[in-house]
Design an enzyme around this catalytic site. Structure first.
Site, PDB file in Angstrom:
ATOM      1  N   LYS A 171      -8.085  31.173  36.861  1.00 58.38           N
ATOM      2  CA  LYS A 171      -6.571  31.531  36.358  1.00 58.38           C
ATOM      3  C   LYS A 171      -6.514  33.226  36.523  1.00 58.38           C
ATOM      4  O   LYS A 171      -5.586  33.840  35.942  1.00 58.38           O
ATOM      5  CB  LYS A 171      -6.452  31.098  34.892  1.00 58.38           C
ATOM      6  N   ARG A 173      -5.374  23.384  21.218  1.00 54.92           N
ATOM      7  CA  ARG A 173      -4.627  22.792  22.276  1.00 54.92           C
ATOM      8  C   ARG A 173      -4.228  21.471  22.287  1.00 54.92           C
ATOM      9  O   ARG A 173      -4.897  20.416  21.637  1.00 54.92           O
ATOM     10  CB  ARG A 173      -5.444  23.306  23.752  1.00 54.92           C
ATOM     11  N   PRO A 219       0.224  29.270  33.121  1.00 52.45           N
ATOM     12  CA  PRO A 219      -0.364  28.582  34.499  1.00 52.45           C
ATOM     13  C   PRO A 219      -1.553  28.287  34.832  1.00 52.45           C
ATOM     14  O   PRO A 219      -2.950  28.913  34.381  1.00 52.45           O
ATOM     15  CB  PRO A 219      -0.175  29.972  35.502  1.00 52.45           C
ATOM     16  N   GLU A 220      -1.934  27.218  35.704  1.00 51.69           N
ATOM     17  CA  GLU A 220      -3.175  26.554  35.908  1.00 51.69           C
ATOM     18  C   GLU A 220      -3.543  27.264  37.293  1.00 51.69           C
ATOM     19  O   GLU A 220      -2.729  28.034  37.860  1.00 51.69           O
ATOM     20  CB  GLU A 220      -3.310  25.080  35.690  1.00 51.69           C
TER      21      GLU A 220
END
Length: 331
Positions: A52, A321, A2-3
């Site tokens: 976050k 990533r 989740p951002e």
């Protein structure tokens, strides 16, 4: 993972449905039993997000800090209230995976509209289960309180709403000083920090680093809340090569990145979507809100032609990533 927009939406959900109430706190899974006992029965007095990370304050200055990480999610169940604004907004879109665009009869829409005050499911039974993480989904729930589903690390229960947390990276009870230490280590968040002060902090932290900007935007000590999607999309919107060292970027480029993050984060919190394409006509906007493939410039579009120049979008791995970019537009 989740951002920032998702975590701010979750904090707002707590603010609407639990702040001001005494909360029964438990750990159905058992792994958080000691922490739950510290705040069980206390009144929730505040909820806030910074990037976050989310912080729930209870009386006597105890805080529950939660970082969802990759696998974490909150499930809210119970009487998730609607208001007149939501009812008037029925049919507008605002949540991953939802249906209903205002021209599909009574197809239920979930989280709706800009600036909605609650996250309840429009058209669904009053007693609702809403899962909030990177995506948001809603369903009806039977019985009260509902039985925990899966490995629930912590359950927060009032007389009308329950929130179940699963799979977080961090879940701990802290005092006010420890919370401030965590926040002080984070970069600026456009929804928390003064706009000008946040811009100056981000500028200073980027300009003194020779690390590629594609990595700096994901560094939560540089700027808070940006994850893989927003990173890729912001760099494309700025036509920036993700490999450019931060120290090499002109001051105005960094300032524009901060201002674009403020803009995109506001859209994300209002709509529940990481909408990064501007200037869409009404039909294109409906399509984008319905389908992630139609709402981004480069994210998850590896091997497909750039929407601007036609060059194939590239995917590479940077610091573990996935990084998406157009080698032509961002050269």
């Amino acid at each position: 993972m989740p951002e920032g927009h998702s975590v701010h939406r979750i904090a707002r959900q707590f603010g609407r449905h639990m702040v001001g109430d005494a909360v029964a706190v438990s750990s159905p899974q058992g792994r958080f039993a000691e922490g739950a006992a510290l705040i069980d029965g206390r009144t929730m007095t505040a909820s806030r997000a910074v990037g976050k990370q989310m912080f729930l304050e209870f009386d006597e200055a105890l805080w529950l800090r939660v970082h969802l990480g990759i696998y974490g999610a909150w499930d809210f169940s119970g009487d998730l209230r609607q208001d007149a604004t939501q009812r008037a907004a029925r049919g507008r879109m605002g949540q991953t995976g939802m249906r209903g665009t205002g021209d599909e009869g009574d197809a239920p829409a979930t989280v709706v509209g800009e600036h909605e005050d609650s996250l309840s499911s429009i058209g669904a039974p009053r007693r609702t289960r809403l899962r909030m993480a990177e995506a948001e989904t809603a369903a009806a729930v039977e019985g009260w309180p509902p039985e925990p589903i899966g490995q629930v690390r912590v359950r927060l229960l009032t007389d009308r709403v329950v929130a179940d947390l699963r799979g977080p990276t961090a879940c701990e009870v802290l005092d006010a000083a420890a919370v401030q230490t965590v926040i002080d280590a984070l970069g600026p968040d456009p929804l928390v920090d003064d706009a000008q002060e946040g811009e100056e902090r981000m500028l200073a932290r980027i300009r003194r680093r020779r690390v590629p900007i594609g990595l700096l935007l994901m560094d939560q000590s540089v700027v808070s809340g940006i994850g893989n999607v927003y990173r890729a999309e912001m760099l494309f919107r700025a036509r920036l090569d993700p490999h450019t060292p931060g120290a090499n970027l002109p001051e105005d480029v960094i300032r524009d990145l901060w201002r674009d993050w403020r803009y995109l984060l506001g859209i994300g919190v209002d709509t529940g979507q990481m909408m990064t394409m501007d200037g869409l006509d009404e039909e294109s906007r409906k399509r984008a809100l319905r389908n992630r493939a139609d709402r981004h410039w480069v994210y998850k579009r590896e091997g497909l032609p750039c929407r601007i120049c036609g060059t194939h979008i590239v995917l590479e791995v940077a610091a573990g990533r996935k990084l998406y970019y157009c080698p032509s537009c961002q050269s």
